[in-house]
Enzyme design. Sequence first.
Site, PDB file in Angstrom:
ATOM      1  N   ARG A  20      20.497 -38.428  32.470  1.00  0.00           N
ATOM      2  CA  ARG A  20      20.126 -38.379  31.058  1.00  0.00           C
ATOM      3  C   ARG A  20      18.803 -39.122  30.828  1.00  0.00           C
ATOM      4  O   ARG A  20      18.132 -38.901  29.835  1.00  0.00           O
ATOM      5  CB  ARG A  20      21.230 -38.957  30.187  1.00  0.00           C
ATOM      6  CG  ARG A  20      22.436 -38.053  30.255  1.00  0.00           C
ATOM      7  CD  ARG A  20      23.533 -38.424  29.299  1.00  0.00           C
ATOM      8  NE  ARG A  20      24.447 -37.303  29.202  1.00  0.00           N
ATOM      9  CZ  ARG A  20      24.505 -36.470  28.164  1.00  0.00           C
ATOM     10  NH1 ARG A  20      23.760 -36.681  27.127  1.00  0.00           N
ATOM     11  NH2 ARG A  20      25.329 -35.458  28.174  1.00  0.00           N
ATOM     12  N   ALA A  21      18.464 -40.018  31.792  1.00  0.00           N
ATOM     13  CA  ALA A  21      17.139 -40.634  31.844  1.00  0.00           C
ATOM     14  C   ALA A  21      16.635 -41.140  30.499  1.00  0.00           C
ATOM     15  O   ALA A  21      15.536 -40.817  30.066  1.00  0.00           O
ATOM     16  CB  ALA A  21      16.137 -39.631  32.434  1.00  0.00           C
ATOM     17  N   GLY A 159      27.061 -37.239  17.355  1.00  0.00           N
ATOM     18  CA  GLY A 159      26.698 -37.278  18.772  1.00  0.00           C
ATOM     19  C   GLY A 159      26.068 -36.010  19.323  1.00  0.00           C
ATOM     20  O   GLY A 159      25.792 -35.936  20.511  1.00  0.00           O
ATOM     21  N   HIS A 166      27.965 -25.701  19.240  1.00  0.00           N
ATOM     22  CA  HIS A 166      28.418 -25.568  20.631  1.00  0.00           C
ATOM     23  C   HIS A 166      29.547 -26.554  20.914  1.00  0.00           C
ATOM     24  O   HIS A 166      29.729 -27.535  20.190  1.00  0.00           O
ATOM     25  CB  HIS A 166      27.268 -25.825  21.610  1.00  0.00           C
ATOM     26  CG  HIS A 166      26.714 -27.218  21.570  1.00  0.00           C
ATOM     27  ND1 HIS A 166      25.848 -27.651  20.583  1.00  0.00           N
ATOM     28  CD2 HIS A 166      26.914 -28.291  22.383  1.00  0.00           C
ATOM     29  CE1 HIS A 166      25.531 -28.918  20.800  1.00  0.00           C
ATOM     30  NE2 HIS A 166      26.172 -29.344  21.877  1.00  0.00           N
ATOM     31  N   GLN A 168      31.524 -28.670  24.402  1.00  0.00           N
ATOM     32  CA  GLN A 168      31.257 -29.083  25.778  1.00  0.00           C
ATOM     33  C   GLN A 168      32.586 -29.192  26.513  1.00  0.00           C
ATOM     34  O   GLN A 168      33.602 -29.539  25.921  1.00  0.00           O
ATOM     35  CB  GLN A 168      30.559 -30.441  25.812  1.00  0.00           C
ATOM     36  CG  GLN A 168      29.209 -30.432  25.121  1.00  0.00           C
ATOM     37  CD  GLN A 168      28.543 -31.794  25.173  1.00  0.00           C
ATOM     38  OE1 GLN A 168      28.084 -32.245  26.203  1.00  0.00           O
ATOM     39  NE2 GLN A 168      28.524 -32.462  24.036  1.00  0.00           N
TER      40      GLN A 168
END
Length: 335
Positions: A20-21, A159, A166, A168
């Site tokens: 996720r950097a 979040g 969508h 997850q």
Amino acid sequence: MPEIRQDVVTGRWVVVATERAMRPSDFGSTRVSAAPEPHQCPFCPGRELMTPLELYAVRPADCEPNTPGWQVRVVPNKFPAFKTGELEQPSESMFSRRAADGSHEVIIHTPDHTACLATMPVGDVELVLRVYRQRYRANRDDPHVRYAHIVVNHEKEAGASIEHTHSQLFGVPLVPPLVQQELAGASWHHTSRGKCVFCRIMEAELEVGRRVIVENDSFVAIAPFASCLPFEMWIIPREHQPSFDMIEGEQFGDFAQILHDTLGRYRERFDSPPYNYYIHSAPTDGSDYPYYHWHLELIPKLTWPGAFEMGTSMMINVTTPEHAAEFLRDSHSVG
Ligand SMILES: [Zn+2]
Ligand SMILES: [Zn+2]
Ligand SMILES: [Zn+2]
């Protein structure tokens, strides 16, 4: 590669998702910024190549993968929290780490950038739920996945990093602690009372009626007796089904109807609030959990946990579930 680290004091596991950097500057403001323009959205039709290649899609037979024409599209998360691979570093003497093996998928509900589950036709919501079961089964069959966790984060405050509606699916390599707690309670209840605790909750709630919000042939939505958060809801299948992969036939339509209805109630009562939901289901680790009963937990993002909650894992709920149920029941049903 993402990894899982264990806290040496409590035994708690935490996922460190390095891909996720995030840079320190990315955390500068918690304010919600304007949503990206639809013309930049990687989930919109025509931009299929901005995502990793699709794993599955509902599209006409003559329509090529990774091109427009789909109705529901599933792709790997570009920044996965779980991905099967090698650990980059071994554990240190006191500190345990393991590879965050598993999967992390994105289920794009519709090509329509402006739609959401509460505004989509019920038939389209049903299609999304059928894709849930398809992906659930695919992950169940992955030997790295011990728990398949399906979630929705609706809007940034809940979040979501991309506005386009969508879900997850996280293919988790261990059974998460909250699910372990539910399994332990359900197992104890089944042994000592001879019956599924969720079936008993549903019977008791239907008898009393005060915390029932809405019901149909296959599902009941309640404000749970010990709700952690204001206006929390559980949607429970009437049929005793340990695992979500057991949903079938007419139940899909009824599930879509009650989900659409309850999200519509939130939308009407709280002016389209951000919300989260997730499905709790039996683990996919190959064992049998006949005493468990899958359900969906739904929470509008109306309050934020404070230091008491963070420091104790105990929630202070400022609304009684009886009041919450009454308030939501009285809203006009959009289902
Ligand atoms: Zn979009
Ligand atoms: Zn049951
Ligand atoms: Zn649960």
